[in-house]
Design a protein around this motif. Sequence first.
Motif, short mmCIF file in Angstrom:
data_model
loop_
_atom_site.label_atom_id
_atom_site.label_comp_id
_atom_site.label_asym_id
_atom_site.label_seq_id
_atom_site.Cartn_x
_atom_site.Cartn_y
_atom_site.Cartn_z
N GLY A 4 0.68 -1.10 0.14
CA GLY A 4 -0.17 0.23 0.27
C GLY A 4 0.68 1.08 -0.41
O GLY A 4 2.25 1.17 -0.18
N LYS A 5 0.13 2.28 0.21
CA LYS A 5 0.84 3.79 -0.24
C LYS A 5 2.09 4.37 0.91
O LYS A 5 2.80 3.98 0.64
N GLU A 6 1.41 3.73 2.15
CA GLU A 6 2.13 4.00 3.22
C GLU A 6 3.86 2.67 2.75
O GLU A 6 4.81 3.79 3.06
N TRP A 7 3.60 2.04 2.62
CA TRP A 7 4.70 1.45 2.95
C TRP A 7 5.29 1.37 1.70
O TRP A 7 6.46 2.40 1.89
N ASP A 8 5.26 1.96 0.34
CA ASP A 8 5.59 2.27 -0.82
C ASP A 8 6.40 3.87 -0.58
O ASP A 8 7.60 4.13 -1.16
N GLU A 9 5.70 4.60 0.28
CA GLU A 9 6.07 5.89 0.82
C GLU A 9 7.61 5.71 1.42
O GLU A 9 7.95 6.76 2.15
N CYS A 10 6.94 4.27 2.46
CA CYS A 10 7.96 4.81 3.35
C CYS A 10 10.21 4.41 3.09
O CYS A 10 9.94 3.84 2.45
N ASP A 11 10.90 5.85 3.67
CA ASP A 11 12.78 5.59 3.11
C ASP A 11 12.97 5.19 4.17
O ASP A 11 14.52 5.30 3.84
N ASP A 12 12.11 5.13 4.92
CA ASP A 12 13.38 5.28 6.42
C ASP A 12 13.67 2.93 6.42
O ASP A 12 12.66 2.57 6.89
N LEU A 13 14.42 2.38 6.27
CA LEU A 13 15.08 1.49 5.58
C LEU A 13 14.69 0.67 7.70
O LEU A 13 14.57 -0.45 8.01
N ARG A 14 14.39 1.51 8.69
CA ARG A 14 15.20 0.57 9.97
C ARG A 14 13.44 0.34 10.60
O ARG A 14 12.46 -0.57 10.52
N ALA A 15 12.77 1.39 10.22
CA ALA A 15 11.01 1.44 10.09
C ALA A 15 10.25 0.35 9.31
O ALA A 15 10.10 -0.63 9.42
N ARG A 16 11.54 0.25 7.47
CA ARG A 16 10.65 -0.86 6.87
C ARG A 16 10.88 -2.75 7.52
O ARG A 16 10.90 -3.10 7.10
N ARG A 17 13.08 -2.49 7.77
CA ARG A 17 12.69 -3.52 8.37
C ARG A 17 12.23 -4.49 9.16
O ARG A 17 11.58 -5.10 9.57
N SER A 18 11.40 -2.91 10.29
CA SER A 18 10.76 -3.79 11.57
C SER A 18 8.83 -3.40 11.24
O SER A 18 8.26 -3.80 12.36
N TRP A 19 8.85 -3.51 10.09
CA TRP A 19 7.18 -2.73 9.88
C TRP A 19 6.87 -4.06 10.10
O TRP A 19 7.04 -5.36 9.53
N ASP A 20 5.86 -4.18 10.92
CA ASP A 20 4.38 -5.50 11.26
C ASP A 20 3.48 -4.80 12.20
O ASP A 20 3.05 -4.40 13.41
N LYS A 21 1.82 -4.60 10.36
CA LYS A 21 1.42 -3.82 10.94
C LYS A 21 0.59 -5.34 12.12
O LYS A 21 -0.92 -5.37 11.87
N LYS A 22 1.08 -6.28 11.24
CA LYS A 22 -0.27 -7.75 11.79
C LYS A 22 -1.70 -7.80 11.48
O LYS A 22 -2.50 -8.06 11.75
N THR A 23 -1.35 -7.63 9.92
CA THR A 23 -2.88 -7.34 9.27
C THR A 23 -3.06 -8.50 8.90
O THR A 23 -3.81 -8.93 9.01
N GLY A 24 -2.12 -9.98 8.94
CA GLY A 24 -3.10 -10.90 8.72
C GLY A 24 -3.06 -11.48 7.43
O GLY A 24 -4.06 -12.69 7.49
N LEU A 25 -3.52 -10.62 6.97
CA LEU A 25 -3.98 -10.95 5.33
C LEU A 25 -3.06 -12.13 4.59
O LEU A 25 -3.74 -12.19 3.20
N GLY A 26 -1.86 -11.90 4.75
CA GLY A 26 -1.42 -12.97 4.03
C GLY A 26 -1.67 -14.72 3.05
O GLY A 26 -1.74 -14.66 1.55
N ARG A 27 -2.04 -15.18 3.74
CA ARG A 27 -3.17 -16.74 2.99
C ARG A 27 -4.37 -16.25 2.33
O ARG A 27 -3.90 -16.17 1.53
N GLU A 28 -4.82 -15.51 2.84
CA GLU A 28 -6.01 -14.48 1.51
C GLU A 28 -5.39 -14.15 0.18
O GLU A 28 -6.42 -14.27 -0.63
N LYS A 29 -4.80 -13.42 0.24
CA LYS A 29 -4.05 -12.81 -1.08
C LYS A 29 -3.53 -14.03 -1.87
O LYS A 29 -3.17 -13.35 -2.80
N ILE A 30 -2.53 -15.34 -1.02
CA ILE A 30 -2.03 -15.97 -1.83
C ILE A 30 -3.18 -16.03 -2.49
O ILE A 30 -2.99 -16.74 -4.08
N PHE A 31 -4.33 -16.75 -1.77
CA PHE A 31 -5.83 -17.09 -2.85
C PHE A 31 -6.08 -16.66 -4.21
O PHE A 31 -5.94 -16.91 -5.07
#
Lengths: 497, 369
Positions: A335-362
């Motif tokens: 999403g937008k927020e992730w794409d626009e984030c330039d902070d490497l540290r923030a990106r590395r520890s990014w976890d919004k616990k959205t839990g949408l993974g399984r649904e997405k791959i299907f």
Amino acid sequence: MPKSLTPPLRTLKEEIEGHAREFGLDFFDTRFEVVSYDELNMVAAYGGFPTRYPHWRWGMEYEQLSKGYEYGLSKIYELVINNDPCYAYLLESNSDVDQKLVMAHVYGHCDFFKNNFSFRHTNRRMIDDMANHATRVRRWVDKIGVEKVEDFIDRTLSLENLIDQHAPHIRRNPDPRRAEDEMKSNERVEGFKVDREYMRGFINPSEFLDSQKKRVEDEKQKSKKFPERPQRDVLQFLLENAPLEPWEADILAIIRDEAYYFAPQGQTKIMNEGWASYWHSTIMTRRALKDDEVIDYADRHSGTMGTRPGSLNPYKLGIELWRDIEDRWNKGRFGKEWDECDDLRARRSWDKKTGLGREKIFEVRKHYNDITFIDTFLTAEFAIEQKLFVYGFNDKRNSWEILDREFRKVKNKLLQQLTNFGQPIIEVVDGNHENRGELLIAHKHDGQDLKGDYARETLRNVQSLWRRPTSIITRYDNKGVLLRFDGQNHTEKKIDL
Amino acid sequence: MSLRIHQDHSRFKQIVRGKIKSNLRKYVQKGEMIGKKGKDTISIPIPFIDIPHFKYGHKEQGGVGQGDGEVGQQLSPGAVQPGDGHQAGQGEGDHTLEVDVTLDELAQILGEELRLPNIERRHNEKIVTQKIKYTGVNTTGPESLRHFKRTYKQALRRQIAMGTYDPARPVIIPTREDRRYRSYKLQELPETNAVIIYMMDVSGSMGDEQKEIVRIESFWLDTWLRHQYKGLESRYIIHDAVAREVDRDTFFHTRESGGTMISSAYKLCRDIIKADYPKSAWNVYPFHFSDGDNWSADDTRQCIEMLREDILPGVNQFAYGQVESPYGSGQFIKDLREAVGDSNNVALSEIADKDAIYPSIKDFLGKGR
């Protein structure tokens, strides 16, 4: 011939199928057959089918597979065909852990066949059609003779990749209704209707009438051309327009059918193998493995996932991408927020616990093919992590070497490799070339030259079907070239493009 | 049970056979095939068996790979599927399929193409030999046949199942029950024995090219005779003014300077036959190659005497190949022709160059002796 499942295998099948359904996989009824390695090699040589039309190349395929097996170089683990019901094969000498792995993998494929959009139009009764093709060819062999039929199959197989890979079901034939339109456009150009005669010059100025006339002329000119616009499905063009005997047309139609059936598998190789691998790994490690099977499983799994520096393993790339997508959607890394984030540290520890993974791959497994899959989901981070690189041939050192690890280039190269299934795009341009009934086809050059000797041999085969001189436009070393074969001789002429 | 594919498979083999046949003369002249010999098979490159498509030249294409390495690093050979680039207007290119053909099949093809008669055996005594074939894995066996990997896996499996495997200290100790051994079967093979005694002149006048011819020719002679006899031995004698027995490798790679006394080789040949190959059990084939420049007429006389009295009566066929050397070709073949040319177990052949190998094989093997 194939045996039905033994009771222990039936139990295994029920177990694995249960796991697969629990995880949400959705597949056609799947039938496993137990075969000896010799039978497996045969079926594999036939592209997974129990019967194919008679031809020596299956024999060649079989010889190579058998040899690979005997020398311990290769072993076929899974073989499954897109059909309803799905058919898959189990090697009788495999251990239980192998059988479970294969079954789990197969359910992944079956789910993919059933749900991915590329397969929507495939013939799900192909197993019957393949058998029918075999019968038809055998009948022609009886009637016409082995040599002639085999020779013709050789020539048509040489053209089997000349189909419209990405649009198998769009009919591009001239529609009879268009003929009516043409009739209309043949009428005299009269301009707009004029009520008051003195206004004519204003309503229909002569420039306007001229341009209208010219348009009609152009239309006429265009419709004289055949095909009207370049046609990708060269086989169809030949079927409809080449002077083929009935038996030749029948065989050409068979080859074309089979090519279309296999096309989606070529377009989703990375996704499909990755998906099946993802599921065998998930089912095995989360559910099905017993303690004493761990080592053997790990051994097999790593065997499939191994990479060599000069080639891309679709199983490996596929499974890693699926896992990456799942992970990113689980952590909200999109999403937008992730794409626009330039902070490497923030990106590395990014976890919004959205839990949408399984649904997405299907969802992804439904709507993408390899090209859109790679284009959408292959990220720079992923390319670095997976150590992807572009390689090429260094003429000076006469060796293959790593050219680049830059993300953009890696991705572009990959996409280029996948476009049209890594094959050159060839179109019929003119079926009345030079106004002499000659055939003109064209290679849409995308930066890579054709393999010259192969091109000439293939051109010879096109000519043998068209039966009039045949030419192909291509480009070698950035210069336009027209290769022509007149039935006797090859000629080559420089042309301006 | 016969599989459906067998029809397609035999059709494929038939096509390959046809290709080999039509290219046989070319293969016969080529030495590199001999280098590609496996134990019982040989890889033969067959041009144009694959089906051509419009496709990219491989070198043009490159691709995406995965793994470690710096930019500019060479990929190990074999990592990339070999292919061939294209050059517009270039010839056939080298897209070939390598097919493995058994030597036996190759001999058959050679026989058909050259219309070689089958050899009439002088001796048909069956000597039975035993051959060991490793066929499986067993839980018992001699330690020397222990299958390390299987044993190790078994032990690992057991330790994991018993919960005694510690990943932090991964020590695997196989017990008696874990051990696995290769098991074998004895197969009995009936044999008819034959021996080829190769003799070659290695005096200064025999150059590398001459030896190459001998090497190629001997490969085909070997192949044919092996097809005719199950057990075949080869012995090698080199000579200039003196003769000695050597191994195969030395045979093809020795170069002496010195004169030529052919009788020395024949003497040694005679002695070898006498000592090791009793008439009653062996089919004997002496093959001699030389440029035909013998030291003296006297020596030639000795050779002929030995041939007549000692060698010819005991052998299936004596063959002499005269290889033309830059120093001209000698007198020896003419002398032999005069003296023993009409005996039916003598074959004489002049081999001018590589092209002549093909007909020369026929000279040697055409008598069916």
